[in-house]
Design a protein around this motif. Structure first.
Motif, PDB file in Angstrom:
ATOM      1  N   VAL A   1       0.845  -1.201   0.000  1.00  0.00           N
ATOM      2  CA  VAL A   1       0.000   0.000   0.000  1.00  0.00           C
ATOM      3  C   VAL A   1       0.873   1.240   0.000  1.00  0.00           C
ATOM      4  O   VAL A   1       0.694   2.166  -0.783  1.00  0.00           O
ATOM      5  CB  VAL A   1      -0.925   0.023   1.242  1.00  0.00           C
ATOM      6  N   PHE A   2       1.832   1.215   0.904  1.00  0.00           N
ATOM      7  CA  PHE A   2       2.722   2.359   1.010  1.00  0.00           C
ATOM      8  C   PHE A   2       3.455   2.617  -0.309  1.00  0.00           C
ATOM      9  O   PHE A   2       3.488   3.740  -0.802  1.00  0.00           O
ATOM     10  CB  PHE A   2       3.725   2.143   2.139  1.00  0.00           C
ATOM     11  N   SER A   3       4.005   1.543  -0.896  1.00  0.00           N
ATOM     12  CA  SER A   3       4.769   1.768  -2.132  1.00  0.00           C
ATOM     13  C   SER A   3       3.842   2.180  -3.277  1.00  0.00           C
ATOM     14  O   SER A   3       4.238   2.955  -4.144  1.00  0.00           O
ATOM     15  CB  SER A   3       5.604   0.543  -2.524  1.00  0.00           C
ATOM     16  N   ASP A   4       2.632   1.671  -3.263  1.00  0.00           N
ATOM     17  CA  ASP A   4       1.644   2.095  -4.255  1.00  0.00           C
ATOM     18  C   ASP A   4       1.451   3.610  -4.212  1.00  0.00           C
ATOM     19  O   ASP A   4       1.524   4.303  -5.227  1.00  0.00           O
ATOM     20  CB  ASP A   4       0.287   1.442  -3.923  1.00  0.00           C
ATOM     21  N   ILE A   5       1.185   4.095  -3.006  1.00  0.00           N
ATOM     22  CA  ILE A   5       0.950   5.526  -2.817  1.00  0.00           C
ATOM     23  C   ILE A   5       2.217   6.307  -3.143  1.00  0.00           C
ATOM     24  O   ILE A   5       2.180   7.349  -3.798  1.00  0.00           O
ATOM     25  CB  ILE A   5       0.486   5.818  -1.379  1.00  0.00           C
ATOM     26  N   PHE A   6       3.343   5.740  -2.709  1.00  0.00           N
ATOM     27  CA  PHE A   6       4.616   6.418  -2.919  1.00  0.00           C
ATOM     28  C   PHE A   6       4.899   6.601  -4.416  1.00  0.00           C
ATOM     29  O   PHE A   6       5.175   7.717  -4.870  1.00  0.00           O
ATOM     30  CB  PHE A   6       5.736   5.625  -2.244  1.00  0.00           C
ATOM     31  N   PHE A   7       4.780   5.521  -5.180  1.00  0.00           N
ATOM     32  CA  PHE A   7       5.073   5.625  -6.611  1.00  0.00           C
ATOM     33  C   PHE A   7       4.029   6.461  -7.344  1.00  0.00           C
ATOM     34  O   PHE A   7       4.354   7.272  -8.205  1.00  0.00           O
ATOM     35  CB  PHE A   7       5.197   4.234  -7.240  1.00  0.00           C
ATOM     36  N   GLY A   8       2.754   6.234  -6.976  1.00  0.00           N
ATOM     37  CA  GLY A   8       1.688   7.027  -7.600  1.00  0.00           C
ATOM     38  C   GLY A   8       1.900   8.508  -7.359  1.00  0.00           C
ATOM     39  O   GLY A   8       1.779   9.333  -8.264  1.00  0.00           O
ATOM     40  N   GLY A   9       2.248   8.856  -6.123  1.00  0.00           N
ATOM     41  CA  GLY A   9       2.460  10.255  -5.753  1.00  0.00           C
ATOM     42  C   GLY A   9       3.648  10.856  -6.483  1.00  0.00           C
ATOM     43  O   GLY A   9       3.581  11.964  -7.019  1.00  0.00           O
ATOM     44  N   LEU A  10       4.742  10.108  -6.525  1.00  0.00           N
ATOM     45  CA  LEU A  10       5.938  10.590  -7.223  1.00  0.00           C
ATOM     46  C   LEU A  10       5.624  10.845  -8.696  1.00  0.00           C
ATOM     47  O   LEU A  10       6.041  11.855  -9.266  1.00  0.00           O
ATOM     48  CB  LEU A  10       7.037   9.539  -7.143  1.00  0.00           C
ATOM     49  N   PHE A  11       4.869   9.906  -9.275  1.00  0.00           N
ATOM     50  CA  PHE A  11       4.569   9.997 -10.697  1.00  0.00           C
ATOM     51  C   PHE A  11       3.674  11.203 -10.999  1.00  0.00           C
ATOM     52  O   PHE A  11       4.000  12.051 -11.841  1.00  0.00           O
ATOM     53  CB  PHE A  11       3.905   8.688 -11.141  1.00  0.00           C
ATOM     54  N   GLN A  12       2.552  11.294 -10.284  1.00  0.00           N
ATOM     55  CA  GLN A  12       1.662  12.437 -10.496  1.00  0.00           C
ATOM     56  C   GLN A  12       2.382  13.747 -10.174  1.00  0.00           C
ATOM     57  O   GLN A  12       2.267  14.733 -10.900  1.00  0.00           O
ATOM     58  CB  GLN A  12       0.415  12.322  -9.610  1.00  0.00           C
ATOM     59  N   GLY A  13       3.113  13.735  -9.066  1.00  0.00           N
ATOM     60  CA  GLY A  13       3.842  14.935  -8.652  1.00  0.00           C
ATOM     61  C   GLY A  13       4.798  15.409  -9.728  1.00  0.00           C
ATOM     62  O   GLY A  13       4.925  16.608  -9.981  1.00  0.00           O
ATOM     63  N   SER A  14       5.458  14.461 -10.383  1.00  0.00           N
ATOM     64  CA  SER A  14       6.394  14.820 -11.448  1.00  0.00           C
ATOM     65  C   SER A  14       5.667  15.559 -12.577  1.00  0.00           C
ATOM     66  O   SER A  14       6.136  16.590 -13.058  1.00  0.00           O
ATOM     67  CB  SER A  14       7.049  13.567 -12.022  1.00  0.00           C
ATOM     68  N   LEU A  15       4.537  15.010 -12.987  1.00  0.00           N
ATOM     69  CA  LEU A  15       3.781  15.651 -14.073  1.00  0.00           C
ATOM     70  C   LEU A  15       3.306  17.045 -13.658  1.00  0.00           C
ATOM     71  O   LEU A  15       3.418  18.008 -14.414  1.00  0.00           O
ATOM     72  CB  LEU A  15       2.571  14.797 -14.457  1.00  0.00           C
ATOM     73  N   TYR A  16       2.782  17.123 -12.443  1.00  0.00           N
ATOM     74  CA  TYR A  16       2.297  18.422 -11.958  1.00  0.00           C
ATOM     75  C   TYR A  16       3.437  19.434 -11.880  1.00  0.00           C
ATOM     76  O   TYR A  16       3.285  20.596 -12.260  1.00  0.00           O
ATOM     77  CB  TYR A  16       1.639  18.284 -10.582  1.00  0.00           C
ATOM     78  N   ALA A  17       4.570  18.984 -11.383  1.00  0.00           N
ATOM     79  CA  ALA A  17       5.715  19.890 -11.227  1.00  0.00           C
ATOM     80  C   ALA A  17       6.157  20.421 -12.585  1.00  0.00           C
ATOM     81  O   ALA A  17       6.419  21.612 -12.764  1.00  0.00           O
ATOM     82  CB  ALA A  17       6.866  19.169 -10.535  1.00  0.00           C
ATOM     83  N   MET A  18       6.212  19.515 -13.560  1.00  0.00           N
ATOM     84  CA  MET A  18       6.636  19.882 -14.907  1.00  0.00           C
ATOM     85  C   MET A  18       5.718  20.964 -15.490  1.00  0.00           C
ATOM     86  O   MET A  18       6.175  21.871 -16.180  1.00  0.00           O
ATOM     87  CB  MET A  18       6.556  18.617 -15.767  1.00  0.00           C
ATOM     88  N   MET A  19       4.426  20.824 -15.228  1.00  0.00           N
ATOM     89  CA  MET A  19       3.458  21.800 -15.727  1.00  0.00           C
ATOM     90  C   MET A  19       3.525  23.100 -14.925  1.00  0.00           C
ATOM     91  O   MET A  19       3.567  24.197 -15.474  1.00  0.00           O
ATOM     92  CB  MET A  19       2.032  21.242 -15.608  1.00  0.00           C
ATOM     93  N   ALA A  20       3.525  22.953 -13.607  1.00  0.00           N
ATOM     94  CA  ALA A  20       3.375  24.124 -12.735  1.00  0.00           C
ATOM     95  C   ALA A  20       4.584  25.051 -12.829  1.00  0.00           C
ATOM     96  O   ALA A  20       4.456  26.275 -12.747  1.00  0.00           O
ATOM     97  CB  ALA A  20       3.161  23.674 -11.299  1.00  0.00           C
ATOM     98  N   VAL A  21       5.756  24.452 -13.026  1.00  0.00           N
ATOM     99  CA  VAL A  21       6.962  25.255 -13.009  1.00  0.00           C
ATOM    100  C   VAL A  21       6.960  26.268 -14.163  1.00  0.00           C
ATOM    101  O   VAL A  21       7.388  27.415 -14.007  1.00  0.00           O
ATOM    102  CB  VAL A  21       8.184  24.308 -13.004  1.00  0.00           C
ATOM    103  N   GLY A  22       6.419  25.873 -15.301  1.00  0.00           N
ATOM    104  CA  GLY A  22       6.356  26.787 -16.438  1.00  0.00           C
ATOM    105  C   GLY A  22       5.376  27.924 -16.189  1.00  0.00           C
ATOM    106  O   GLY A  22       5.636  29.079 -16.523  1.00  0.00           O
ATOM    107  N   LEU A  23       4.261  27.550 -15.573  1.00  0.00           N
ATOM    108  CA  LEU A  23       3.262  28.561 -15.237  1.00  0.00           C
ATOM    109  C   LEU A  23       3.857  29.582 -14.261  1.00  0.00           C
ATOM    110  O   LEU A  23       3.681  30.790 -14.409  1.00  0.00           O
ATOM    111  CB  LEU A  23       2.072  27.853 -14.583  1.00  0.00           C
ATOM    112  N   ALA A  24       4.593  29.066 -13.276  1.00  0.00           N
ATOM    113  CA  ALA A  24       5.212  29.937 -12.277  1.00  0.00           C
ATOM    114  C   ALA A  24       6.317  30.793 -12.901  1.00  0.00           C
ATOM    115  O   ALA A  24       6.467  31.967 -12.572  1.00  0.00           O
ATOM    116  CB  ALA A  24       5.787  29.103 -11.133  1.00  0.00           C
TER     117      ALA A  24
END
Ligand SMILES: Nc1ncnc2c1ncn2[C@@H]1O[C@H](COP(=O)(O)OP(=O)(O)O)[C@@H](O)[C@H]1O
Ligand SMILES: [Mg+2]
Lengths: 239, 291
Positions: free
Chosen positions: B3-26
């Motif tokens: 469960v933990f690793s599921d959340i961990f990998f899912g979070g890292l993955f989504q976070g990466s996409l969000y970061a890539m998008m958000a950084v340009g906006l910022a």
């Protein structure tokens, strides 16, 4: 003695949007050394300097720097000629360090080869800055920020330096320090155009004063003309 | 554990996409002081350019970087056409919301005309799957999780370690003073848009490799990027990066415990609660700067 002027402003009209601030203003600088500008607040001194340095585009008239017509050039092109403007206030780059500001000052290709040599000059002039090289501008006192402003301009390797109220709002002690520094810069061979409220300082620094009033030169005081402080104060307030 | 690793990998993955998008906006907000509402369309465009280049027969290692470079040009052009002419106007923030929305909708419809409504898919960055700490993850996801921090670190050192990056940070803080040290402010604005568009395009390529693409695929990521940026504080790029990963982990955890259906509502709840405690994170912040 009277060489050709390093800077001349010829019948310049300028302002913001539909508001005209400068009305046909004409003056020549550098024929007799440094130039001082004074006059009541809100009468266009800052606007004049902003027009000279290309931040405000004149509606008509000409600005000539060292024989070159710079009217309507971009601020960047004007920096490239060596005409450097230290703006009023000291807002600067709040989140940059002093070191960053100095690097920016030397950004233009003209200034870059002189970066190390100019940095040495700045540090010698303002030893305080060297102590705080990695400190952010927003954490500095008003006087220190003014030093950073002037230091940044020196990094741009100026051939003419225009200063807009460099001692505005400073405590007496730090103000003296800055006045001394400005005199030192002048002695170092950089001609100055200075806007100041402190007439004493202007009289000490410059041999030619202009009273700017309602966007035009009202009175010019030439070297040799003996002039009393009280007379200037009368001109200043007597209108 | 799984469960933990599921959340961990899912979070890292989504976070990466969000970061890539958000950084340009910022980046665009901090340098120019405008919000680019065509940022989501940049993401879509990057994915479609990449798809087109692959369809032309180019190998992925050439097609993907080329698409990212083309996106830089697209960002520059968009800036020159719908942002630059408005600079200096007092109501620029609102006007640019409208012009970038308009340009975005134009481009989206253009994409629909050129490429059609049928969903497409990009090849993965790396094909295959693996198992780490008891969870199955695709190598594509692993690649994104690894590449994103590298790119963000590169962006950070560009901004903080180079003269051009210093100039970008300076423009973000004081435009007049930037003019007076001889910076080419217009070009720096173009550069900020170009970088932002490239990063969005890359995010699009990432997304196109594991999900079907369509011309409106950028809408949801734009919204997410806005949330990230508002949540993280707008006046830097490190804030949004931090927030992107935080929101990624939050969503992964919430998806697991409360389900996909409740996650958006919960996210907004957390966002609102955060802003009540720390309102300076949002638009109201007067100071701009890149750090
Ligand atoms: N950015 C601006 N937009 C509109 N009006 C301005 C602006 N800056 C200054 N002014 C106006 O121009 C006039 C001259 O201001 P300024 O040049 O700053 O005078 P001074 O430096 O002599 O105090 C003032 O009436 C001021 O309100
Ligand atoms: Mg003034």
């Amino acid at each position: 003695m009277s060489e050709s002027p390093i800077l001349s402003v010829e019948a310049v009209t300028a302002g913001y949007g539909r508001v005209t601030v400068l009305h046909d203003i004409t003056l020549e600088a550098g024929r007799f050394g440094n130039v001082g500008l004074f006059g009541p607040n809100g009468h266009g001194k800052t606007t004049l300097l902003r027009t000279i340095s290309g931040l405000v585009a004149p509606k008509s008239g000409r600005v000539v720097f060292d024989g070159k017509d710079i009217t309507g050039l971009s601020a960047r092109a004007i920096v490239a000629t060596g005409l450097i403007h230290v703006p009023q206030g000291n807002k600067l780059f709040p989140d940059l360090t002093i070191g960053d500001c100095m690097a920016l000052g030397a950004y233009s290709p003209r200034a870059r080869p002189h970066e190390a040599e100019n940095r040495e000059k700045v540090v010698k002039l303002f030893p305080k800055l060297a102590e705080r090289w990695r400190q952010k501008v927003r954490t500095l006192s008003g006087g220190e920020r003014q030093m950073v402003s002037i230091g940044t301009a020196l990094m741009s390797h100026p051939r003419l330096l225009i200063l807009d109220e460099p001692t505005l709002g400073l405590a007496p002690k730090i103000k003296d320090e800055l006045c001394t520094a400005v005199m030192d810069i002048s002695r170092g061979g950089v001609p100055l155009v200075v806007v100041e409220q402190d007439i004493e300082f202007l009289l000490e620094l410059s041999r030619q004063l202009f009273l700017v009033d309602h966007g035009a030169v009202k009175t010019e005081i030439r070297p040799g003309e003996s002039i009393e402080h009280s007379e200037i104060m009368a001109m200043y307030f007597g209108h | 554990m799984s469960v933990f690793s599921d959340i961990f990998f899912g979070g890292l993955f989504q976070g990466s996409l969000y970061a890539m998008m958000a950084v340009g906006l910022a980046l665009v907000w901090t340098t120019i002081g405008v919000f680019n509402f065509s940022h989501g369309v940049f993401m879509m465009l990057g994915a479609y350019f990449a798809w087109q280049l692959v369809a032309f027969g180019l190998p992925v290692v050439i097609a993907f970087p080329l698409a990212v470079i083309v996106m830089a040009g697209a960002g520059w052009i968009l800036q020159a056409s719908v942002v630059r002419p408005l600079i200096g106007r007092p109501n620029i923030v609102l006007v640019v919301v409208i012009t970038t929305l308009a340009a975005g909708s134009l481009i989206e419809n253009g994409a629909l005309t050129v490429w059609g409504p049928r969903s497409k898919q990009l090849p993965s960055l790396i094909e295959g799957n693996t198992t780490i700490a008891g969870v199955g993850v695709s190598l594509h996801q692993i690649a994104i999780i690894v590449i994103t921090p590298l790119i963000l670190a590169a962006l950070w050192s560009f901004l903080n370690r180079t003269r051009l990056g210093l100039a970008l940070r300076a423009v973000a803080q004081n435009e007049d003073a930037s003019h007076l040290v001889g910076l080419n402010v217009t070009a720096l604005y173009g550069l900020a848009f170009a970088i932002a568009a490239s990063l969005a395009g890359l995010a699009g390529i990432f997304m196109g490799g594991y999900r079907f693409m369509n011309p409106s695929m950028g809408a949801d990521p734009l919204l997410k990027a806005l949330i990230v940026v508002v949540f993280g504080g707008i006046s830097s790029i490190s804030g949004p990066i931090f927030a992107a990963y935080l929101i990624g982990f939050f969503e992964a955890a919430s998806n697991y415990y409360f389900g996909l259906y409740w996650t958006p509502a919960l996210l907004f709840l957390v966002l609102i609660a955060t802003l009540m405690v720390r309102p300076e994170g949002i638009f109201a912040s007067r100071s701009r700067g890149l750090a």
